[in-house]
Design a protein around this motif. Structure first.
Motif, PDB file in Angstrom:
ATOM      1  N   ALA A   1       0.555  16.647  -2.132  1.00  0.00           N
ATOM      2  CA  ALA A   1       2.050  15.829  -2.302  1.00  0.00           C
ATOM      3  C   ALA A   1       3.194  15.223  -3.397  1.00  0.00           C
ATOM      4  O   ALA A   1       3.562  14.903  -2.820  1.00  0.00           O
ATOM      5  N   ASP A   2       2.098  14.787  -4.447  1.00  0.00           N
ATOM      6  CA  ASP A   2       2.544  14.317  -5.465  1.00  0.00           C
ATOM      7  C   ASP A   2       3.012  12.689  -4.921  1.00  0.00           C
ATOM      8  O   ASP A   2       3.553  12.525  -4.951  1.00  0.00           O
ATOM      9  N   ARG A   3       1.763  12.715  -4.660  1.00  0.00           N
ATOM     10  CA  ARG A   3       1.742  10.839  -3.733  1.00  0.00           C
ATOM     11  C   ARG A   3       0.567   9.937  -4.920  1.00  0.00           C
ATOM     12  O   ARG A   3      -0.289  10.590  -5.543  1.00  0.00           O
ATOM     13  N   GLU A   4       0.683   9.097  -5.812  1.00  0.00           N
ATOM     14  CA  GLU A   4      -0.452   7.841  -5.590  1.00  0.00           C
ATOM     15  C   GLU A   4      -1.597   7.287  -5.168  1.00  0.00           C
ATOM     16  O   GLU A   4      -1.097   7.054  -3.800  1.00  0.00           O
ATOM     17  N   VAL A   5      -3.045   7.335  -5.002  1.00  0.00           N
ATOM     18  CA  VAL A   5      -3.045   6.679  -4.338  1.00  0.00           C
ATOM     19  C   VAL A   5      -3.656   5.325  -5.094  1.00  0.00           C
ATOM     20  O   VAL A   5      -3.919   5.126  -6.062  1.00  0.00           O
ATOM     21  N   ILE A   6      -3.306   4.532  -3.811  1.00  0.00           N
ATOM     22  CA  ILE A   6      -3.451   3.412  -4.728  1.00  0.00           C
ATOM     23  C   ILE A   6      -4.661   2.350  -3.853  1.00  0.00           C
ATOM     24  O   ILE A   6      -5.777   1.821  -4.369  1.00  0.00           O
ATOM     25  N   ILE A   7      -4.141   2.292  -2.307  1.00  0.00           N
ATOM     26  CA  ILE A   7      -5.495   1.633  -1.462  1.00  0.00           C
ATOM     27  C   ILE A   7      -5.451   2.790   0.238  1.00  0.00           C
ATOM     28  O   ILE A   7      -4.523   3.641  -0.063  1.00  0.00           O
ATOM     29  N   SER A   8      -6.902   1.737   0.352  1.00  0.00           N
ATOM     30  CA  SER A   8      -6.795   3.485   1.476  1.00  0.00           C
ATOM     31  C   SER A   8      -5.754   2.378   2.878  1.00  0.00           C
ATOM     32  O   SER A   8      -5.699   1.342   2.562  1.00  0.00           O
ATOM     33  N   PRO A   9      -5.102   3.762   3.575  1.00  0.00           N
ATOM     34  CA  PRO A   9      -4.342   2.775   4.417  1.00  0.00           C
ATOM     35  C   PRO A   9      -5.399   2.178   5.470  1.00  0.00           C
ATOM     36  O   PRO A   9      -4.464   2.089   6.850  1.00  0.00           O
ATOM     37  N   MET A  10      -6.597   2.823   5.516  1.00  0.00           N
ATOM     38  CA  MET A  10      -7.165   2.271   7.072  1.00  0.00           C
ATOM     39  C   MET A  10      -7.067   0.795   6.813  1.00  0.00           C
ATOM     40  O   MET A  10      -7.299  -0.202   5.861  1.00  0.00           O
ATOM     41  N   PRO A  11      -7.426   0.122   8.266  1.00  0.00           N
ATOM     42  CA  PRO A  11      -6.852  -0.970   8.517  1.00  0.00           C
ATOM     43  C   PRO A  11      -8.184  -1.711   8.428  1.00  0.00           C
ATOM     44  O   PRO A  11      -9.691  -1.296   8.562  1.00  0.00           O
ATOM     45  N   TYR A  12      -8.479  -3.073   7.873  1.00  0.00           N
ATOM     46  CA  TYR A  12      -9.695  -3.892   8.475  1.00  0.00           C
ATOM     47  C   TYR A  12     -10.409  -4.421   9.390  1.00  0.00           C
ATOM     48  O   TYR A  12      -9.216  -4.724  10.180  1.00  0.00           O
TER      49      TYR A  12
END
Ligand code: HEC
Length: 161
Positions: free
Chosen positions: A114-125
């Motif tokens: 999707a041409d997006r960059e990965v920085i962090i996981s969107p998973m909550p803590y």
């Protein structure tokens, strides 16, 4: 004089070794745990925990039905199912309590497409709300949903499905 030089040489070797150790200790942010054993969890309870914590909003598991969700995030990550290497218990536990430790390659591939960059996981803590008992059941449930596929060999060739 020559002893002095040898000493200097030895000292610099020791210092170099210490520096190496320090560097590797720094880059090794995670603390691997040896001898970490959790009691057996309850799979059915774990499924309930999965729903209670809304994990099913962002994840699907083959052959497991979850209540319908009102909001679907842009990337739904399938977990469980037939895999060649079952995620071990420790990896699943880490995925829940420390989502940024390893970002799932599956998710990275989805974002790249999707041409997006990965920085962090969107998973909550979940550390603040989830009890240890819930975590134990949850990880037991996750683990039970992985099936290991046996690789097929044909005349020395390795066939993947
Ligand atoms: C807001 C969306 C979202 C929610 C809610 C969420 N996750 Fe995730 N989860 C992700 C994404 C995106 C990834 C892939 C990135 C990563 O590895 O952290 C992921 C990764 C994982 C992985 C690793 C999968 C793999 O193949 O490596 C597991 C296991 C997992 N989640 C379990 C859970 C559980 C259990 C819950 C509920 C307690 C939960 N997730 C809640 C979005 C979510």
């Amino acid at each position: 004089m020559s002893i002095n030089i040898r000493w200097k040489y030895a000292l610099s070797l020791v210092l170099f070794a210490c520096a190496l150790l320090t560097v590797s200790a720094c880059s090794e942010e995670a603390r691997p745990v040896k001898g970490f054993v959790l009691p057996e969890g309850d799979i059915a309870q774990g499924e309930q925990v999965f729903i209670d914590f809304n994990c099913h909003v962002c994840h699907t598991i083959p052959d497991v039905d979850f209540p319908a969700v009102e909001f679907t995030p842009p990337f739904v990550v399938p977990i469980g199912g037939e895999v060649y290497r079952v995620k071990n218990y420790g990896e699943l536990l880490t995925a829940v309590v420390n989502p940024d430790h390893i970002i799932s390659p599956k998710y990275i591939a989805m974002l790249e497409r999707a041409d997006r960059e990965v920085i962090i996981s969107p998973m909550p803590y979940y550390g603040e709300e989830m009890t240890v008992a819930e975590l134990i059941d949850l990880v037991e449930f996750l683990h039970s949903n992985y099936t290991r596929l046996q690789p097929q060999y044909y005349r020395g060739y390795y066939l993947t499905k």
